[in-house]
Design an enzyme around this catalytic site. Structure first.
Site, PDB file in Angstrom:
ATOM      1  N   TYR B 120       1.265  -1.023   0.396  1.00  0.00           N
ATOM      2  CA  TYR B 120      -0.298   0.419   0.157  1.00  0.00           C
ATOM      3  C   TYR B 120       1.022   1.109  -0.094  1.00  0.00           C
ATOM      4  CZ  TYR B 120      -4.300  -2.750   0.784  1.00  0.00           C
ATOM      5  OH  TYR B 120      -4.816  -4.181   0.773  1.00  0.00           O
ATOM      6  N   LYS B 167       4.473 -14.033   5.595  1.00  0.00           N
ATOM      7  CA  LYS B 167       5.647 -14.541   3.900  1.00  0.00           C
ATOM      8  C   LYS B 167       7.027 -14.745   3.877  1.00  0.00           C
ATOM      9  CE  LYS B 167       5.232 -17.472   0.809  1.00  0.00           C
ATOM     10  NZ  LYS B 167       4.466 -18.836   0.087  1.00  0.00           N
ATOM     11  N   ASP B 199      -0.589 -18.255   3.594  1.00  0.00           N
ATOM     12  CA  ASP B 199      -0.917 -19.683   2.739  1.00  0.00           C
ATOM     13  C   ASP B 199      -0.985 -20.207   4.006  1.00  0.00           C
ATOM     14  OD1 ASP B 199       2.278 -19.502   3.218  1.00  0.00           O
ATOM     15  OD2 ASP B 199       2.686 -21.241   1.566  1.00  0.00           O
ATOM     16  N   ASP B 223      -5.613  -7.900   4.710  1.00  0.00           N
ATOM     17  CA  ASP B 223      -6.453  -7.409   3.564  1.00  0.00           C
ATOM     18  C   ASP B 223      -7.457  -8.772   3.618  1.00  0.00           C
ATOM     19  OD1 ASP B 223      -7.891  -5.906   1.860  1.00  0.00           O
ATOM     20  OD2 ASP B 223      -6.850  -6.972   0.463  1.00  0.00           O
ATOM     21  N   ASP B 227     -11.017 -10.689   4.809  1.00  0.00           N
ATOM     22  CA  ASP B 227     -11.496 -11.082   3.624  1.00  0.00           C
ATOM     23  C   ASP B 227     -12.302 -12.996   4.072  1.00  0.00           C
ATOM     24  OD1 ASP B 227     -12.487  -8.976   3.462  1.00  0.00           O
ATOM     25  OD2 ASP B 227     -12.413  -8.679   1.786  1.00  0.00           O
TER      26      ASP B 227
HETATM   27  C1  LIG Z   1     -11.230  -0.697  -0.783  1.00  0.00           C
HETATM   28  C2  LIG Z   1      -9.875  -0.789  -0.718  1.00  0.00           C
HETATM   29  C3  LIG Z   1      -8.647   0.053  -1.199  1.00  0.00           C
HETATM   30  C4  LIG Z   1      -9.392  -1.578   0.813  1.00  0.00           C
HETATM   31  C5  LIG Z   1      -8.318  -2.241   1.205  1.00  0.00           C
HETATM   32  O1  LIG Z   1      -7.629  -3.057   0.391  1.00  0.00           O
HETATM   33  O2  LIG Z   1      -7.578  -1.961   2.286  1.00  0.00           O
HETATM   34  C6  LIG Z   1     -10.728  -2.593   1.265  1.00  0.00           C
HETATM   35  O3  LIG Z   1     -10.130  -3.813  -0.035  1.00  0.00           O
HETATM   36  C7  LIG Z   1     -10.164  -3.320   2.633  1.00  0.00           C
HETATM   37  O4  LIG Z   1      -9.962  -4.223   2.931  1.00  0.00           O
HETATM   38  O5  LIG Z   1     -10.856  -1.998   4.053  1.00  0.00           O
HETATM   39  C1  LIG Z   2       7.804 -22.921   0.181  1.00  0.00           C
HETATM   40  C2  LIG Z   2       7.129 -21.541  -0.580  1.00  0.00           C
HETATM   41  C3  LIG Z   2       8.187 -21.555  -1.429  1.00  0.00           C
HETATM   42  C4  LIG Z   2       6.298 -22.296  -1.361  1.00  0.00           C
HETATM   43  C5  LIG Z   2       6.027 -21.511  -2.825  1.00  0.00           C
HETATM   44  O1  LIG Z   2       5.056 -19.682  -1.627  1.00  0.00           O
HETATM   45  O2  LIG Z   2       5.243 -20.863  -3.923  1.00  0.00           O
HETATM   46  C6  LIG Z   2       4.911 -23.172  -1.457  1.00  0.00           C
HETATM   47  O3  LIG Z   2       4.270 -22.102  -0.661  1.00  0.00           O
HETATM   48  C7  LIG Z   2       4.126 -23.309  -2.557  1.00  0.00           C
HETATM   49  O4  LIG Z   2       3.217 -23.592  -2.437  1.00  0.00           O
HETATM   50  O5  LIG Z   2       4.287 -23.829  -3.474  1.00  0.00           O
END
Ligand SMILES: CC(C)[C@H](C(=O)O)[C@@H](O)C(=O)O
Ligand SMILES: CC(C)[C@H](C(=O)O)[C@@H](O)C(=O)O
Lengths: 326, 326
Positions: B120, B167, B199, B223, B227
């Site tokens: 951001y 990450k 992830d 974010d 969500d």
């Molecule tokens: C609208 C967008 C810029 C905003 C963000 O990414 O922060 C929204 O997704 C949120 O989470 O409030």
């Molecule tokens: C281990 C890591 C670097 C890898 C990635 O982020 O791609 C894993 O999460 C995947 O999705 O294969």
């Protein structure tokens, strides 16, 4: 024709699920020759290098590589290996199976994840004591290549087009370039697109996964959103993936090395066996691949099942059951 | 003492849910004075500016601002407004409510999202026809400030510590700095930490959300993962948020302007009313805030309910029901 397949079991349950998948491949009539190679925490401990040059070179020359899982050194191993096979797309199907407890049993989608750049391009700096930066890279050419693959991907089968998941409302230039390029290529190929912000995707896929079919996304978005889909289908134990390059490819389950259960012989080989089926598809053996898919599906539905799916079978029992059903 | 509250309804259902929340605030005994201000698509169309300077200035000077939702211009409005209140943390509780259909009814966690930097910070360039870049910024100081807030946040209540979602296996320098700083600050304050890759978080939260309680994360991770949690509790209609700054704060529902149902008077005001309760907490009126929380919970459980929750009540019916229960 004999195909040379490099096999990298890695660490932990990689040592169990990879041989299981090889057994299944051997049970088909496809002429494969396996060359085993090392990578991961154990090699790092022994030699100081998580990814020996020899392993890199083997993957960089073979037609296809089957990879299991590695532990702490995952990023040091899998990112260079994706590079070794010159992979530009990571194909990650996320599908729930009958008989497997899933939060969203109606989930059935595939992620086409950009596989070379984004934050993974990885130019980081510590500018001052206080400030660190990472340069995220998005190119028109990589976005185009992914999009062309996506168009081919949807062409054969019964798909309605592709959904582009991105965050171009914040990353306007970079994800904007990604989005616009995918839309352009899709337009040129008569493929329909719609788009969704990656945060909105995260909400919507939980509420109704059937909204999504083929999802094209930048590297990190693909990483997180496909793992989210894995959660909806009941865990990483079921998700296969294919890292497709120009002349070779690398196939790997999405799960890790699961040190907590490693060595007990009870790990779920399904994701690696399905990855092996994707390998056969890649080599052009669609019938044999389809037979493996069906055999795995039947086994997931009727058992035997490993403990992660509520059963008490061993890796070997599941592998044999799959082979029996081929 | 009279508190001046800036109210920015915005577009679409923002025009319904924001007055609803103001009505609820007026029904308490707290002495508030409301000043309405404009922002969003409609203002942009009329004046060419989605966020008039006057609105920015009002938010930058008031003790607290209540924000509804805006449409296409969301990023142009909400990001500068977060900046106007000098917000360093976005507090996003994600909690399932009895009576509301949720994929994971046991979800109850809060995200403390870094609110100033990460992607951001937004330095983007088009270096060549092919190459675009975005410089992601992570500072020790912003990470520290967030961590200090997190430590205070967990101090009062019954929390086991904080989980850091990041990450850092790929963004080693930047997310590494974030992670290490949060761990350091937490150690100094005797707060326990554990960490999870973003992830892996996405998978694990679907499988078992009770693993997580207070989750500290960089901006974009917060974010997307919040969500995702919204999806698990049954949609964005229920999620409130607080953008906390040093001397002022801005409160907003996590949902958007929902143009599809705007103007029908059937939008769900719950998230905005709960955001208003967070506003009262911020001003120090804990009892009044608690009364609103309870009244909303009872209304969600016993009705009336808006159509998004399977009912057929109007926004106004729900608002009155909440006020009656105060
Ligand atoms: C609208 C967008 C810029 C905003 C963000 O990414 O922060 C929204 O997704 C949120 O989470 O409030
Ligand atoms: C281990 C890591 C670097 C890898 C990635 O982020 O791609 C894993 O999460 C995947 O999705 O294969």
């Amino acid at each position: 024709m004999t195909h040379e397949i490099v096999v990298i079991p890695g660490d932990g349950i990689g040592q169990e699920v990879t041989p299981a998948a090889v057994e299944v491949l051997e049970a088909t009539d496809v002429d494969l020759e396996f060359v085993e190679a090392e990578a991961g925490d154990a090699v790092q401990e022994a030699t100081g290098e998580a990814l020996p040059q020899e392993t890199y070179d083997l993957a960089a020359e073979a037609e296809a590589t089957l990879f299991g899982a590695v532990g702490e050194t995952a990023a040091d191993v899998i990112l260079p290996l994706r590079d070794a096979v010159d992979s530009f797309v990571n194909v990650r199907p996320a599908k729930a199976y009958p008989g497997v407890d899933a939060v969203r049993p109606e989930t059935d989608m595939v992620f086409l994840r950009e596989n070379t750049e984004g934050v993974y391009a990885g130019h980081e700096d510590r500018l001052t004591d206080d400030v660190s930066t990472l340069t995220r890279v998005v190119t028109e050419s990589a976005s185009r290549e992914l999009a062309e693959f996506a168009c081919e991907y949807v062409a054969g089968d019964d798909h309605d087009g592709v959904t582009i998941a991105h965050k171009a409302n914040v990353m306007r230039e970079t994800d904007g370039l990604f989005r616009d390029t995918v839309v352009d290529v899709a337009d040129d190929n008569g493929v329909e697109t719609d788009e969704v912000l990656m945060d909105a995707f995260a909400t919507r896929v939980c509420l109704d996964p059937t909204q999504f079919d083929v999802v094209v996304c930048p590297n990190l978005a693909g990483d997180v959103l496909s793992d989210l889909a894995a959660g909806l289908v009941g865990g990483l134990g079921l998700l296969p993936s294919a890292n497709i390059g120009h002349e070779r490819a690398l196939f790997e389950p999405v799960h890790g090395s699961a040190p907590d259960i490693a060595g007990e012989g009870i790990s779920n080989p399904a994701a690696t066996i399905i990855s092996a089926a994707m390998l056969l598809e890649y080599l052009g053996y669609d019938d044999q691949a389809a037979a493996i898919h069906t055999a795995v599906e039947e086994t997931l539905e009727d058992g035997p099942r490993t403990p992660d799916l509520g059963g008490d079978a061993a890796t070997e029992d599941v592998t044999e059951a799959v082979i029996d059903r081929l």
